[in-house]
Design an enzyme around this catalytic site. Structure first.
Site, PDB file in Angstrom:
ATOM      1  N   ASP A   1      -8.828   3.655  -2.505  1.00  0.00           N
ATOM      2  CA  ASP A   1      -9.814   4.112  -1.531  1.00  0.00           C
ATOM      3  C   ASP A   1     -11.076   4.654  -2.185  1.00  0.00           C
ATOM      4  OD1 ASP A   1      -7.954   3.304   0.228  1.00  0.00           O
ATOM      5  OD2 ASP A   1      -7.302   5.315   0.815  1.00  0.00           O
TER       6      ASP A   1
ATOM      7  N   ASP B   1       0.842  -1.200   0.000  1.00  0.00           N
ATOM      8  CA  ASP B   1       0.000   0.000   0.000  1.00  0.00           C
ATOM      9  C   ASP B   1       0.878   1.251   0.000  1.00  0.00           C
ATOM     10  OD1 ASP B   1      -2.322   1.484   0.087  1.00  0.00           O
ATOM     11  OD2 ASP B   1      -2.457   1.427   2.275  1.00  0.00           O
TER      12      ASP B   1
ATOM     13  N   GLU C   1       2.640   4.911  -4.121  1.00  0.00           N
ATOM     14  CA  GLU C   1       2.696   5.835  -5.284  1.00  0.00           C
ATOM     15  C   GLU C   1       4.056   6.519  -5.389  1.00  0.00           C
ATOM     16  OE1 GLU C   1       0.236   5.715  -2.966  1.00  0.00           O
ATOM     17  OE2 GLU C   1      -0.989   4.459  -4.266  1.00  0.00           O
TER      18      GLU C   1
HETATM   19  C1  GLC Z   1      -4.755   3.383   2.605  1.00  0.00           C
HETATM   20  C2  GLC Z   1      -5.230   2.146   1.868  1.00  0.00           C
HETATM   21  C3  GLC Z   1      -6.317   1.468   2.649  1.00  0.00           C
HETATM   22  C4  GLC Z   1      -5.807   1.137   4.046  1.00  0.00           C
HETATM   23  C5  GLC Z   1      -5.301   2.393   4.736  1.00  0.00           C
HETATM   24  C6  GLC Z   1      -4.644   2.088   6.075  1.00  0.00           C
HETATM   25  O1  GLC Z   1      -5.741   4.341   2.654  1.00  0.00           O
HETATM   26  O2  GLC Z   1      -5.659   2.454   0.578  1.00  0.00           O
HETATM   27  O3  GLC Z   1      -6.764   0.325   1.993  1.00  0.00           O
HETATM   28  O4  GLC Z   1      -6.820   0.561   4.799  1.00  0.00           O
HETATM   29  O5  GLC Z   1      -4.349   3.043   3.923  1.00  0.00           O
HETATM   30  O6  GLC Z   1      -3.559   1.266   5.920  1.00  0.00           O
END
Ligand code: GLC
Length: 753
Positions: free
Chosen positions: A471, A398, A401
């Site tokens: 998200d 995650d 980017e």
């Molecule tokens: C980011 C991710 C999401 C995750 C959050 C906390 O927003 O896209 O899926 O739950 O971080 O880690």
């Protein structure tokens, strides 16, 4: 492209044509019959494309000051300024460079140019544009997960991996992934363009000027590939050959997955799993979000919340559940924390003005590994393997980017690479790509097929990872958008995709969750995930009806797992997506060009979900050939139909002649079935059914079985066409409308129903 100037001369050297213009040379590589590359000399070689060069013959002559190039498929005319037109052999125009009239007129009008997506914030703007004529009937597909609709005509996008938590809407320019590839289609022609440039690139698909579309790059070099062929399938096949395909996944990764930011303790996870099992809703995977870590320090586990982590994953394994853990690239800048210390000692982190670069992510003050360097990837892959040793079965990448809470990383942050250093401007869009590669290399050490879920990506990341759309929010508009997003991702080479079922941000409702699982159950990646402080959205958080319907669709998913697995094998062979828009199968039917609320899983299953609050009827478009309601087996002719779709029904149709491989219902995907179920419909159809161990790389050595199954109006033949695996099948159950036949399984058989 007036950086080239007047055409002077040319030199043909095997497949490469150098065209000498007055200012600089332009090059064309005739790679094979379907692939032509247009470029200028690059500073460094592509980090993405594969070498597909074949020996082909081209014929070149100078005609009226232009070059005329004849290949087996095309005639290409190149004029001054590298202005190029590609024709078919009958001199019908497919793709033609033009001048961006509106842009020329508006030079100096910064506002308009900015609106159109071009960077003109200062005089130094370095954007270079390629502008092509847009035909009246031209439609565009692809460009990865960008927001909006299936057909990208009329919109503009910027390829710059972006974490923007606000609600994604139709005209968003950038999301998490950058896939600079699209398919154009007009009259009888279809083609693909891949812009092989990792800098910020812009794709303006006729947003302001009805006569042209353009793609531009803000750094690096002109370098794009033209893909020809007779169908969208051809183009997708070529594009995925050029940039890479996803290998077969482990079978359990196709199972139902439950996530939440965050399950805060071992006890909470156990309760979730026990609830699923008590309610007999199949489940294979639990995801652990950032709170399983100690202070969000990557590659640590919290002793308070998840004591004895290895025992915990073992306990879950005994229940048939796999664990996937999130990791974030930002490393907490903290002396004494081993990941930070090792990185500092070995110069693994990105720098700025010769100092380690800092920004903030979840752990607070953080530094960023330079995944573009093999040294760094080796280190990271060892860490990822460490998680596998704790019993973790998959890794969720995650914030890659990379996301940064203290403003964007400056363009001149430096990342180590294998052929010198990269600026952030050059390698930003590849950050997740290389992180996925590092994670992949780590998990591969287990001998199993790596399972990675990534938020960001570039062309080619598909080889290492699966993806979710980031998200989204619990809003109906995002359920609607999920369909074109996943369809375009599929057309852009991303095979294993899904959205957060129920929506991530905001509070979902009973109805929205139900309608979402009716889409999610047919998405390659089937995961329910929600954000901190939002309403919990596991299936039992509402009422009995929600549980029943959720179970119904997850059960259907589990029955269809082998059908989906076959599609992954097809993807590996041909690059076709698992989940695909109708236009992929019916491209001569223009009613499919703007169809945003239906999709297909493979060639046979058409899903027409309800994506509007309160709706209990659905207007469905069924393309040519007959269709059968998957539940009632009622027959439908092609055309528009208004069908019943009460809350417990997602309209699903099987194409006439379908052969749908199913397996008996089970609570998880451990073990292999002994019964092969074939759901067969009147008409004609053919499939390849694939069988292997569902875990290892043995298939690469031929350890799999492949069966060709043919249906001619209920006359069914099965032939083993490749044998390399000891089949577990003992019986075959054939369902043909209301008939059910059970016979012992044999390697070749014929049954007339
Ligand atoms: C980011 C991710 C999401 C995750 C959050 C906390 O927003 O896209 O899926 O739950 O971080 O880690």
């Amino acid at each position: 492209m007036n950086q080239f100037g007047k055409l002077k001369d040319f030199i043909l050297n095997k497949n490469t044509l150098e065209i000498i213009f007055e200012n600089q040379s332009g090059f064309i590589d005739f790679i094979n019959d379907k692939l032509i590359r247009f470029y200028e000399k690059r500073v460094r070689k592509s980090q993405i494309v594969k070498d597909l060069r074949e020996d082909i013959v081209v014929n070149i002559s100078k005609v009226d000051g232009a070059l005329q190039i004849i290949t087996s498929q095309n005639i290409i005319i190149v004029k001054d300024d590298f202005m190029t037109t590609i024709y078919n052999k009958d001199m019908e125009e497919i793709l033609c460079d033009t001048v961006h009239v509106q842009l020329e007129e508006q030079k100096g009008n910064k506002e308009l140019l900015q609106l159109e997506g071009h960077t003109v914030s200062d005089e130094k703007s370095t954007e270079k544009l390629i502008t092509k004529k847009m035909h009246d009937d031209e439609v565009f597909f692809g460009l990865g997960e960008e927001s909006g609709f299936l057909n990208k005509r009329g919109y503009g996008y910027t390829m710059w991996n972006t974490d923007d938590p606000s609600t994604h809407i139709d005209f968003y320019k950038s999301l998490y992934k950058s896939i600079p590839f699209f398919i154009g289609k007009h009259s009888k022609f279809v083609y693909g363009i891949y812009l092989d440039n990792t800098y910020k690139t812009n794709f303006i698909m006729g947003k302001y000027d009805p006569n042209c579309f353009s793609f531009g790059y803000e750094g690096g070099n002109l370098d794009y590939y033209y893909m020809g062929g007779s169908s969208i399938k051809d183009i997708v096949e070529t594009y995925t050959k050029l940039t890479g395909r996803h290998g077969l996944p482990q079978l359990w990764t196709l199972g139902n997955q439950q996530s939440r930011w965050s399950y805060m303790s071992k006890e909470e996870v156990m309760t979730v799993v026990n609830n699923y099992q008590k309610l007999q809703i199949p489940l294979d995977v639990i995801h652990l979000d950032i709170d399983y870590m100690e202070d969000y320090k990557v590659f640590t586990t919290s002793n308070d919340r998840f004591p004895n982590f290895k025992e915990f994953t073992k306990e879950l394994a005994l229940k048939g559940i796999k664990v996937v853990t999130i990791i974030d690239p930002g490393v907490k800048a903290l002396k004494g924390y081993h990941v930070y210390d090792e990185g500092i000692e070995n110069n693994f982190f990105a720098t700025h003005n010769n100092e380690i670069y800092h920004n903030a992510v979840w752990p607070g003050d953080s530094v960023f590994p330079a995944f573009s360097s093999q040294r760094v990837r080796n280190w990271w892959s060892q860490k990822a393997y460490g998680l596998a040793e704790l019993g973790v079965s998959g890794i969720w990448n995650d914030m890659n980017e990379p996301a940064s809470f203290n403003g964007p990383l400056p363009d001149d942050v430096m990342f180590a690479g294998d052929d010198g250093e990269y600026t952030h401007a050059e390698v930003h869009n590849l950050y997740a790509h290389y992180m996925a590669l590092a994670t992949y290399e780590g998990l591969k050490k287990t001998g199993k097929r790596p399972y990675i879920i990534s938020r960001a990506a570039f062309s080619g990341t598909n080889q290492y990872s699966t993806f979710w759309t980031g998200d989204n929010q619990s809003v109906w508009a995002h359920l609607q958008m999920a369909i074109p997003q996943m369809c375009n991702m599929g057309l852009s080479g991303l095979a294993f995709v899904g959205t957060d079922i129920g929506g991530f941000g905001a509070d979902t409702t009973k109805e929205l969750l139900i309608r979402w699982v009716q889409v999610g159950a047919f998405s390659p990646l089937c995961r329910n995930h929600s954000a901190l402080h939002t309403k919990y959205q596991e299936p039992w958080r509402f009422d009995q009806e929600t549980i029943d319907i959720y179970k119904k669709y997850i059960d259907i998913r589990y029955e269809l797992v082998d059908y989906i697995y076959d599609l992954f094998y097809e993807h590996l062979q041909k690059g076709y997506p698992v989940l695909r828009p109708l236009v992929f199968e019916f491209e001569d039917d223009e009613k499919t060009f703007n169809l945003n609320d239906e999709f297909m899983v493979g060639e046979f299953i058409l899903v027409a979900p309800v994506v509007m609050q309160g709706q209990t009827k659905k207007m469905v478009y069924l393309p040519r050939g007959g269709w059968y309601d998957s539940e009632t087996k009622e027959f439908f002719e092609s055309g528009y139909h208004i069908v019943d779709a009460p809350l417990n029904k997602c309209p699903i149709f099987y194409k006439a002649g379908s052969i749908i491989c199913k397996r008996p219902k089970k609570q998880n995907l451990d073990g292999k079935p002994e019964v092969l179920i074939l759901e067969v419909l009147p008409g004609e159809g053919k499939i390849m059914h694939y069988e292997d161990d569902g875990v290892s790389f043995a298939y690469e050595e031929g350890k799999y079985n492949q069966y060709e199954i043919q249906n001619k109006d209920g006359s069914l033949t099965l032939d083993l066409v490749h044998e390399g695996f000891v089949s577990t099948y003992k019986e075959v159950e054939i369902r043909y409308l209301d008939k059910v036949v059970r016979i012992p399984f044999e390697k070749n058989f014929k049954v007339v129903l």
